[in-house]
Motif scaffolding. Structure first.
Motif, short mmCIF file in Angstrom:
data_model
loop_
_atom_site.label_atom_id
_atom_site.label_comp_id
_atom_site.label_asym_id
_atom_site.label_seq_id
_atom_site.Cartn_x
_atom_site.Cartn_y
_atom_site.Cartn_z
N ALA A 70 29.22 37.49 35.53
CA ALA A 70 29.73 38.82 35.22
C ALA A 70 28.74 39.92 35.54
N GLY A 71 27.45 39.54 35.75
CA GLY A 71 26.48 40.54 36.17
C GLY A 71 25.37 40.83 35.19
N SER A 173 33.64 41.53 33.78
CA SER A 173 33.83 42.00 35.14
C SER A 173 35.31 42.23 35.42
N THR A 175 36.95 41.32 37.79
CA THR A 175 37.57 40.14 38.39
C THR A 175 38.09 39.16 37.35
N THR A 197 32.12 45.58 34.32
CA THR A 197 31.26 45.54 35.50
C THR A 197 32.03 45.35 36.80
N LYS A 198 31.30 45.51 37.90
CA LYS A 198 31.82 45.33 39.26
C LYS A 198 32.94 46.32 39.57
N ASP A 200 33.01 48.55 41.64
CA ASP A 200 33.16 48.75 43.08
C ASP A 200 34.27 47.87 43.66
N LEU A 201 34.63 46.80 42.94
CA LEU A 201 35.71 45.92 43.39
C LEU A 201 37.08 46.34 42.87
N SER A 229 29.00 49.89 37.88
CA SER A 229 28.80 49.07 39.08
C SER A 229 27.31 49.02 39.37
N GLN A 231 26.13 47.75 41.96
CA GLN A 231 25.98 47.91 43.41
C GLN A 231 25.96 49.38 43.80
N THR A 232 26.88 50.17 43.26
CA THR A 232 26.95 51.59 43.65
C THR A 232 26.20 52.49 42.69
#
Length: 265
Positions: A70-71, A173, A175, A197-198, A200-201, A229, A231-232
């Motif tokens: 999940a990050g 996440s 997802t 989380t995530k 960006d997806l 996120s 990532q971003t």
């Protein structure tokens, strides 16, 4: 600013895991009610002892929990990169095997104490006491502000076992879907902060963020919910600000319940 107070503990009048786990079932087997309460009570005593050490040293402890993937680790990486110049941070890193995640975090120049749990699917207060013992032997804890505990990836058991934290942080996440708070309620009922989380997806998934929040609010109306996120960078400043609110802004307290050294037993 005052810390969030620990959740209800075993022995508190309104605490009953049977609200969420019919017939006192755990992830592994059905326990006799008295045995389960004894196990949780023993763990809680250890968690209270760990927390007393953190309080003595003026440290805030956060327990980071989620399912695998999940990050958690990348979140801690981003947190260390952003806050290590403002806060003195140490990490207690829990994994069933290997020190792969611990090695990732050591690259940020902070003390990282790895705990391999073997077949156990969560950290408990006794395991974390071992990490605290190493921490107090190798460092001067009074010079630190924050200890981050990364729990084993599991959406069930870590929420049942306090380790001495002042606040619990859960990750979900995008997802994983909107239904996880309903299917794994204890994790979300216990969380002081939920990071979705995530993000960006999210544009590529059929995910309803409002439904996630509504499902969490059914059992935990006071939880802080932050979409992020790693990532971003979306939402990370809000997360860093939340971490800052958990700092008590005080010097180490005189020793009371805690002792000058920590026992790993």
């Amino acid at each position: 600013m005052a810390r969030i107070q620990p959740k209800q503990r075993v022995g508190d009048k309104n605490l009953s895991l049977s609200r969420f786990i019919p017939h006192y079932q755990t992830m592994h087997q059905t326990f006799d009610a008295a045995l389960e309460i004894n196990l949780l009570h023993a763990n809680q005593e250890g968690a209270d002892h760990n927390r007393a050490h953190f309080d003595e040293w003026g440290i805030t402890c956060l327990n980071i929990m989620s399912s695998p993937g999940a990050g958690k680790t990348v979140l801690i990486e981003r947190t260390l990169a952003a806050l290590r110049d403002r806060l003195r941070i140490a990490v207690i890193e829990g994994d069933m095997t290997t020190e792969l995640d611990a090695d990732r975090l050591r690259q940020y120049g902070v003390p990282v104490f790895a705990i391999n749990t073997g077949r156990s699917c969560h950290l408990d207060s006794r395991m974390v006491a071992g990490g605290i013992h190493r921490f107090s032997e190798e460092q001067d804890p009074t010079q630190f502000d924050l200890v981050i505990v990364e729990n084993v990836g599991n959406l069930v058991c870590p929420a049942e076992f306090e380790v001495g934290e002042h606040a619990k942080v859960a990750l979900l996440s995008v997802t994983e879907g909107e239904d996880k708070p309903l299917k794994y309620p204890v994790m979300f009922q216990e969380a002081d902060c939920l990071l979705v989380t995530k993000m960006d997806l999210a544009p590529y998934l059929k995910i309803d963020l409002e439904r996630i929040e509504a499902n969490v609010r059914q059992m935990n109306p006071h939880c802080t919910i932050l979409p992020i996120s790693a990532q971003t960078g979306e939402g990370l400043e809000a997360w860093f600000d939340w971490v800052g609110t958990q700092r008590p802004g005080r010097s180490p307290a005189p020793a009371t319940e805690a002792h000058s050294s920590v026992s790993a037993s």
